[in-house]
Design a protein around this motif. Structure first.
Motif, PDB file in Angstrom:
ATOM      1  N   VAL A  37      14.447   2.257 -13.340  1.00 35.00           N
ATOM      2  CA  VAL A  37      13.134   1.738 -13.804  1.00 35.00           C
ATOM      3  C   VAL A  37      13.075   0.308 -13.846  1.00 35.00           C
ATOM      4  O   VAL A  37      11.836  -0.346 -13.375  1.00 35.00           O
ATOM      5  CB  VAL A  37      12.910   2.213 -15.342  1.00 35.00           C
ATOM      6  N   PRO A  38      13.961  -0.616 -14.198  1.00 35.60           N
ATOM      7  CA  PRO A  38      13.875  -2.074 -13.984  1.00 35.60           C
ATOM      8  C   PRO A  38      13.499  -2.507 -12.612  1.00 35.60           C
ATOM      9  O   PRO A  38      12.846  -3.344 -12.245  1.00 35.60           O
ATOM     10  CB  PRO A  38      15.422  -2.585 -14.322  1.00 35.60           C
ATOM     11  N   ALA A  39      14.288  -1.590 -11.459  1.00 39.84           N
ATOM     12  CA  ALA A  39      13.966  -1.841 -10.069  1.00 39.84           C
ATOM     13  C   ALA A  39      12.436  -1.551  -9.843  1.00 39.84           C
ATOM     14  O   ALA A  39      11.781  -2.420  -8.862  1.00 39.84           O
ATOM     15  CB  ALA A  39      14.735  -1.112  -9.181  1.00 39.84           C
ATOM     16  N   VAL A  40      12.019  -0.577 -10.209  1.00 37.51           N
ATOM     17  CA  VAL A  40      10.449  -0.034 -10.113  1.00 37.51           C
ATOM     18  C   VAL A  40       9.390  -1.191 -10.561  1.00 37.51           C
ATOM     19  O   VAL A  40       8.595  -1.549 -10.202  1.00 37.51           O
ATOM     20  CB  VAL A  40      10.257   1.328 -10.817  1.00 37.51           C
ATOM     21  N   ILE A  41       9.907  -1.554 -11.864  1.00 34.29           N
ATOM     22  CA  ILE A  41       9.134  -2.709 -12.456  1.00 34.29           C
ATOM     23  C   ILE A  41       9.133  -3.981 -11.732  1.00 34.29           C
ATOM     24  O   ILE A  41       8.030  -4.491 -11.492  1.00 34.29           O
ATOM     25  CB  ILE A  41       9.709  -2.996 -13.798  1.00 34.29           C
ATOM     26  N   GLN A  42      10.095  -4.326 -10.974  1.00 37.05           N
ATOM     27  CA  GLN A  42      10.285  -5.481 -10.055  1.00 37.05           C
ATOM     28  C   GLN A  42       9.353  -5.220  -9.039  1.00 37.05           C
ATOM     29  O   GLN A  42       8.596  -6.216  -8.307  1.00 37.05           O
ATOM     30  CB  GLN A  42      11.674  -5.705  -9.551  1.00 37.05           C
ATOM     31  N   GLN A  43       9.258  -4.127  -8.515  1.00 35.64           N
ATOM     32  CA  GLN A  43       8.428  -3.747  -7.206  1.00 35.64           C
ATOM     33  C   GLN A  43       6.990  -3.737  -7.729  1.00 35.64           C
ATOM     34  O   GLN A  43       6.045  -4.097  -6.834  1.00 35.64           O
ATOM     35  CB  GLN A  43       8.830  -2.218  -6.714  1.00 35.64           C
ATOM     36  N   PHE A  44       6.723  -3.271  -9.170  1.00 41.01           N
ATOM     37  CA  PHE A  44       5.298  -3.231  -9.496  1.00 41.01           C
ATOM     38  C   PHE A  44       4.738  -4.800  -9.591  1.00 41.01           C
ATOM     39  O   PHE A  44       3.689  -5.072  -9.308  1.00 41.01           O
ATOM     40  CB  PHE A  44       5.142  -2.656 -10.951  1.00 41.01           C
ATOM     41  N   TYR A  45       5.541  -5.546  -9.788  1.00 41.16           N
ATOM     42  CA  TYR A  45       5.455  -7.170  -9.965  1.00 41.16           C
ATOM     43  C   TYR A  45       5.068  -7.642  -8.670  1.00 41.16           C
ATOM     44  O   TYR A  45       4.108  -8.130  -8.234  1.00 41.16           O
ATOM     45  CB  TYR A  45       6.168  -8.030 -10.551  1.00 41.16           C
ATOM     46  N   VAL A  46       5.622  -7.111  -7.677  1.00 42.03           N
ATOM     47  CA  VAL A  46       5.627  -7.484  -6.135  1.00 42.03           C
ATOM     48  C   VAL A  46       4.399  -6.842  -5.739  1.00 42.03           C
ATOM     49  O   VAL A  46       3.476  -7.611  -5.215  1.00 42.03           O
ATOM     50  CB  VAL A  46       6.746  -6.832  -5.316  1.00 42.03           C
ATOM     51  N   ILE A  47       4.120  -5.703  -5.888  1.00 37.52           N
ATOM     52  CA  ILE A  47       2.584  -5.146  -5.587  1.00 37.52           C
ATOM     53  C   ILE A  47       1.371  -5.936  -6.339  1.00 37.52           C
ATOM     54  O   ILE A  47       0.393  -6.329  -5.733  1.00 37.52           O
ATOM     55  CB  ILE A  47       2.457  -3.611  -6.072  1.00 37.52           C
ATOM     56  N   GLN A  48       1.627  -6.323  -7.758  1.00 38.73           N
ATOM     57  CA  GLN A  48       0.711  -6.983  -8.238  1.00 38.73           C
ATOM     58  C   GLN A  48       0.233  -8.318  -7.755  1.00 38.73           C
ATOM     59  O   GLN A  48      -1.003  -8.781  -7.332  1.00 38.73           O
ATOM     60  CB  GLN A  48       0.948  -7.480  -9.711  1.00 38.73           C
ATOM     61  N   GLY A  49       1.323  -8.947  -6.938  1.00 38.60           N
ATOM     62  CA  GLY A  49       1.281 -10.267  -6.305  1.00 38.60           C
ATOM     63  C   GLY A  49       0.443 -10.204  -4.967  1.00 38.60           C
ATOM     64  O   GLY A  49       0.034 -11.167  -4.429  1.00 38.60           O
ATOM     65  N   ASN A  50       0.652  -8.918  -4.714  1.00 37.87           N
ATOM     66  CA  ASN A  50      -0.141  -8.589  -3.200  1.00 37.87           C
ATOM     67  C   ASN A  50      -1.600  -8.193  -3.630  1.00 37.87           C
ATOM     68  O   ASN A  50      -2.343  -8.108  -2.445  1.00 37.87           O
ATOM     69  CB  ASN A  50       0.539  -7.551  -2.358  1.00 37.87           C
ATOM     70  N   TRP A  67       0.692  -1.264  -0.001  1.00 36.49           N
ATOM     71  CA  TRP A  67       0.076   0.051   0.091  1.00 36.49           C
ATOM     72  C   TRP A  67       0.726   1.223  -0.173  1.00 36.49           C
ATOM     73  O   TRP A  67       0.660   2.159  -0.753  1.00 36.49           O
ATOM     74  CB  TRP A  67      -0.886   0.140   1.327  1.00 36.49           C
ATOM     75  N   ALA A  68       1.947   1.322   0.854  1.00 35.88           N
ATOM     76  CA  ALA A  68       2.772   2.341   0.820  1.00 35.88           C
ATOM     77  C   ALA A  68       3.481   2.482  -0.150  1.00 35.88           C
ATOM     78  O   ALA A  68       3.703   3.890  -0.790  1.00 35.88           O
ATOM     79  CB  ALA A  68       3.468   2.389   2.272  1.00 35.88           C
ATOM     80  N   LEU A  69       4.035   1.705  -0.817  1.00 33.97           N
ATOM     81  CA  LEU A  69       4.713   1.624  -1.989  1.00 33.97           C
ATOM     82  C   LEU A  69       3.824   2.289  -3.101  1.00 33.97           C
ATOM     83  O   LEU A  69       4.431   3.306  -3.686  1.00 33.97           O
ATOM     84  CB  LEU A  69       5.215   0.330  -2.737  1.00 33.97           C
ATOM     85  N   VAL A  70       2.569   1.653  -3.292  1.00 34.77           N
ATOM     86  CA  VAL A  70       1.960   2.402  -4.395  1.00 34.77           C
ATOM     87  C   VAL A  70       1.537   3.861  -4.225  1.00 34.77           C
ATOM     88  O   VAL A  70       1.506   4.877  -5.062  1.00 34.77           O
ATOM     89  CB  VAL A  70       0.311   1.498  -4.328  1.00 34.77           C
TER      90      VAL A  70
END
Lengths: 242, 157
Positions: free
Chosen positions: B141-154, B116-119
């Motif tokens: 950007v590649p690190a941000v994309i990885q975090q977006f995938y983590v968010i998606q999984g949650n 939530w906080a990341l989003v």
């Protein structure tokens, strides 16, 4: 669950207790190690508890609440503290504490020159420590030189009037030839806590610290062209690239 | 987030090209050119970040609509009544703000570092960029994309 708590009332209790000189502040052994490693001071914690906000609360086994508090240190750094209340013994027990990450710093609004200075000093220390590690990893026939520097004067430093700083470039010599170099590229990079570049001939790699601000560094390395393929930066992975 | 990997791959290609130009300029000792290329890289980062953000926002929107649809199927009105306020097929999702849509699929009480906080932090950055306030900071950007995938999984449907 937070739903059991009125967070506003809990926050008032926290403020009252943390301002009361009879309240004892204790830390778990784990939290103490974490706090020391991150350069967080007792004053940072006291300030954040006295004016921070409880963002969630849950009941522990014996019924006492465990609060997650977001606050600011005296120099404006955003900090989050997990604290257990022992009302019977008038004790606030710190269970964990950490600073915000680069993203939160960049999108937050309460940065101060002192915090920016601390971040720059911390970045220079992390670079020095990394170079020392890398020098111990070099195989026989390799040597390191520190004769060059590059100038760091990032946007946040300029904005807060912090002077530029020269950071060392690590030149790696194989035999008598310059074979590779590692140079700092930036501290405030969204998605990482600083980046350096490692160039070996036509091969270019990025080295990023994936830890939070002021936390123990967690260096990773990836080829520039496929930066999603991060690997831990350790002796084996580094020597493989030489 | 069907286009996220492709966006990331094109970003890496373009940034690597700019990086080559920067390395050449640095080797020539052309400090002005190095600075110009770094400025282009920072702008390119921000453009791609906004593209990536669009993928995450669409995903959150989709998950939010699914969450509403699933709960509207509940036969027990006591469980369903709050959800009856929302129309999952409404283009604007019954006027729900992005923050409210996110709160329907992520726990907002989890604190700093949580999905939530990341989003919310990335949303603040997206707003800053999309409203014209570009930053001089680089975005990994590649690190941000990885975090977006983590968010998606949650995201909780």
């Amino acid at each position: 669950m937070s739903a059991q708590f009125d967070l506003m009332k809990e926050t008032q209790t926290l403020h009252r207790m943390s301002l009361d000189q009879h309240t004892r502040l204790a830390t778990t052994a784990h939290a103490l190690a974490q706090i020391k490693a991150r350069g967080i001071t007792i004053l940072d914690i006291q300030t954040a508890l006295q004016s921070g906000t409880i963002i969630s609360a849950e009941r522990r086994d014996k019924g006492a609440p465990l609060w997650r508090v977001q606050g600011k240190t005296p120099d404006g750094a955003a900090i989050e503290i997990v604290v257990a209340l022992d009302a019977l013994n008038k004790t606030l027990k710190i269970v964990a504490a950490h600073y915000a990450n680069v993203l939160e710093e960049v999108t937050g609004s309460e940065l101060t020159p002192k915090l920016i200075e601390r971040r720059v000093t911390d970045w220079a220390s992390r670079i020095d420590a990394l170079y020392k590690d890398i020098e111990t990893w070099l195989p026989i026939g390799w040597a390191a030189e520190h004769s060059q520097t590059n100038r760091m004067h990032e946007e946040l430093m300029r904005k807060f009037g912090i002077p530029a700083r020269n950071l060392p470039i690590l030149t790696l010599v194989h035999g008598k030839e310059i074979a590779a170099r590692i140079e700092p590229r930036g501290l405030w990079i969204i998605g990482a806590n600083g980046r350096l570049d490692f160039v070996r001939g036509r091969h270019h790699y990025v080295i990023v610290d994936t830890a939070e601000s002021f936390a123990r560094p967690n260096w990773h390395i990836a080829p520039l062209v496929s930066r999603d393929k991060l690997r831990p930066l350790n002796r084996k992975n580094f020597v493989d690239l030489l | 987030m069907q286009h996220l990997a492709r966006i990331g791959s094109i970003y890496s290609e373009i940034d690597a090209g700019l990086e080559r130009q920067r390395t050449d300029a640095q080797a020539r000792g052309d400090a002005n050119m190095v600075q110009r290329i770094e400025s282009k890289q920072a702008i390119n980062d921000q453009a791609y970040f906004v593209l990536c953000w669009g993928q995450l926002e669409t995903e959150i929107d989709k998950k939010c609509r699914n969450a509403i649809r699933n709960r509207l199927k509940n036969g027990n009105w006591a469980n369903r009544r709050a959800w009856d306020l929302f129309n999952p097929d409404d283009k604007r999702l019954s006027g729900l703000s992005f923050e409210d849509r996110t709160a329907l699929v992520l726990d907002k009480s989890r604190g700093s570092g949580s999905p939530w906080a990341l989003v919310m932090s990335y949303y603040a950055l997206r707003n800053q960029l999309a409203h014209g306030n570009l930053t001089g900071q680089r975005i990994e950007v590649p690190a941000v994309i990885q975090q977006f995938y983590v968010i998606q999984g949650n995201l909780q449907p």
